[in-house]
Write a protein that holds these residues in place. Structure first.
Motif, short mmCIF file in Angstrom:
data_model
loop_
_atom_site.label_atom_id
_atom_site.label_comp_id
_atom_site.label_asym_id
_atom_site.label_seq_id
_atom_site.Cartn_x
_atom_site.Cartn_y
_atom_site.Cartn_z
N UNK A 116 0.59 18.45 6.88
CA UNK A 116 0.11 19.03 8.14
C UNK A 116 -1.40 19.31 8.11
N UNK A 117 -2.15 18.31 7.66
CA UNK A 117 -3.60 18.51 7.49
C UNK A 117 -4.46 17.83 8.53
N UNK A 118 -3.85 17.06 9.47
CA UNK A 118 -4.65 16.33 10.46
C UNK A 118 -4.10 16.54 11.87
N UNK A 119 -5.04 16.59 12.81
CA UNK A 119 -4.67 16.66 14.23
C UNK A 119 -4.27 15.29 14.77
N UNK A 120 -4.81 14.25 14.18
CA UNK A 120 -4.53 12.89 14.67
C UNK A 120 -4.67 11.89 13.54
N UNK A 121 -3.90 10.81 13.63
CA UNK A 121 -4.01 9.66 12.75
C UNK A 121 -4.27 8.45 13.62
N UNK A 122 -5.30 7.66 13.26
CA UNK A 122 -5.71 6.51 14.06
C UNK A 122 -5.82 5.29 13.15
N UNK A 123 -5.38 4.14 13.62
CA UNK A 123 -5.60 2.91 12.87
C UNK A 123 -5.62 1.71 13.81
N UNK A 124 -6.29 0.68 13.37
CA UNK A 124 -6.41 -0.57 14.12
C UNK A 124 -5.99 -1.72 13.22
N UNK A 125 -5.05 -2.52 13.68
CA UNK A 125 -4.62 -3.74 12.99
C UNK A 125 -4.15 -3.44 11.56
N UNK A 126 -3.44 -2.33 11.40
CA UNK A 126 -2.87 -1.97 10.10
C UNK A 126 -1.36 -2.12 10.08
N UNK A 127 -0.68 -1.70 11.14
CA UNK A 127 0.78 -1.57 11.09
C UNK A 127 1.45 -2.89 10.75
N UNK A 128 0.89 -4.01 11.24
CA UNK A 128 1.53 -5.30 10.93
C UNK A 128 1.50 -5.62 9.45
N UNK A 129 0.60 -4.99 8.68
CA UNK A 129 0.47 -5.27 7.25
C UNK A 129 1.30 -4.34 6.38
N UNK A 130 2.01 -3.38 6.96
CA UNK A 130 2.75 -2.41 6.16
C UNK A 130 3.84 -3.11 5.36
N UNK A 131 3.94 -2.77 4.08
CA UNK A 131 4.98 -3.35 3.23
C UNK A 131 6.26 -2.52 3.27
N UNK A 132 6.15 -1.24 3.62
CA UNK A 132 7.31 -0.35 3.73
C UNK A 132 7.10 0.56 4.94
N UNK A 133 7.27 0.03 6.15
CA UNK A 133 6.91 0.79 7.35
C UNK A 133 7.67 2.10 7.51
N UNK A 134 8.96 2.13 7.17
CA UNK A 134 9.71 3.39 7.33
C UNK A 134 9.10 4.50 6.49
N UNK A 135 8.76 4.16 5.25
CA UNK A 135 8.16 5.17 4.37
C UNK A 135 6.79 5.57 4.87
N UNK A 136 6.01 4.61 5.34
CA UNK A 136 4.67 4.90 5.84
C UNK A 136 4.73 5.85 7.04
N UNK A 137 5.63 5.58 7.99
CA UNK A 137 5.72 6.43 9.17
C UNK A 137 6.15 7.84 8.80
N UNK A 138 7.03 7.97 7.82
CA UNK A 138 7.43 9.31 7.37
C UNK A 138 6.25 10.05 6.74
N UNK A 139 5.43 9.33 5.98
CA UNK A 139 4.24 9.93 5.40
C UNK A 139 3.26 10.37 6.48
N UNK A 140 3.05 9.54 7.47
CA UNK A 140 2.10 9.88 8.54
C UNK A 140 2.60 11.09 9.32
N UNK A 141 3.90 11.14 9.54
CA UNK A 141 4.48 12.32 10.22
C UNK A 141 4.21 13.58 9.40
#
Length: 266
Positions: A116-141
């Motif tokens: 809970x350290x950020x107000x927002x997460x921003x990225x461009x042209x990253x999501x298509x390169x994720x190797x483990x998207x479910x884990x990544x989204x949980x981390x970002x949450x």
């Protein structure tokens, strides 16, 4: 899902691919965001979704720091993360002396930042390169404060649109006449294609595929927006070949929120 060993090798291939492109990355159309109509269009898209107030933003896969420049211009405090030291070196040179900016060498799928350290997460042209998207989204949450915003810009790089197929043939004709663009490494290059084949979204990233994964991670208030205003701004200053490139793929903007904390009982 990829096994751990395969995942590790794939990540190293991804890191090596973009590290090798770091010094010339800004010369490739669609990566640098020049001042003028395109910069203004990107800024408007971010402002519309993050709001006008300064926020503490984690920018994932910052690359050479082009979106970083946008975020800083809007008054945000930015932690710009990338796992390529070569990309970060370019971004650091570009933003030497900038205030409100911190660079971080880390994996976007596992940033290892506090809860809970950020107000927002921003990225461009990253999501298509994720190797483990479910884990990544949980981390970002996990990294977002309650009420925080996830904003990303991406597209389906595996399947040109119908108009895109026509544009691709026109680009090929231009290449034959004037020579290939030495800085443009499109989705059909051998190395790029080899990476795509091993990615979960390598056969196409669409909003329809990613929304259920975000919901499973806990995100709510998801909305999909059009990339068309940015593409239109790019065409205002691009040559014919690059104007055609804005038509190749279906791109989108996705925003989602971590729900606010429940109100304390009165």
């Amino acid at each position: 899902m990829l096994g751990t060993h395969a995942n590790s090798h794939l990540k190293e291939d991804i890191r090596d691919y973009w590290s090798r492109r770091s010094e010339t990355f800004d010369l490739a159309f669609g990566h640098r965001i020049p001042d003028g109509p395109e910069f203004d269009a990107w800024a408007a898209a971010i402002r519309e979704r993050l709001g006008p107030a300064p926020r503490r933003v984690l920018e994932l896969a910052c690359g050479t720091g082009e979106v970083t420049r946008l975020l800083l211009s809007l008054g945000h405090e930015v932690t710009a993360l990338d796992f390529s030291e070569a990309m970060l070196a370019v971004a650091r040179r570009k933003h030497a002396g900038a205030r409100g900016l911190r660079f971080l060498l880390a994996d976007a799928e596992n940033p290892m930042e506090p809860d809970e350290s950020y107000d927002a997460i921003v990225c461009r042209h990253l999501v298509w390169t994720l190797t483990a998207p479910e884990r990544a989204f949980s981390e970002w949450y996990r990294l977002l404060k309650p009420g925080g915003t996830l904003l990303f810009f991406d597209g389906d790089w595996a399947a040109p649109t119908r108009l895109g197929r026509l544009a691709s043939r026109a680009i090929a004709a231009i290449d034959r006449i004037v020579g290939a663009d030495p800085h443009y490494d499109g989705a059909m290059s051998d190395r790029h294609a080899g990476i795509m084949q091993r990615l979960p979204f390598g056969d196409g990233l669409t909003a329809g595929r990613v929304l259920p994964l975000l919901e499973a991670a806990g995100f709510r208030d998801m909305a999909v927006g059009s990339h068309a205003p940015i593409a239109a701004a790019q065409r205002r200053t691009a040559d014919l070949r690059n104007r055609l490139r804005t038509l190749l793929y279906r791109r989108f903007i996705l925003v989602a929120s971590r729900p606010p904390a429940p109100a304390a009982p009165s």
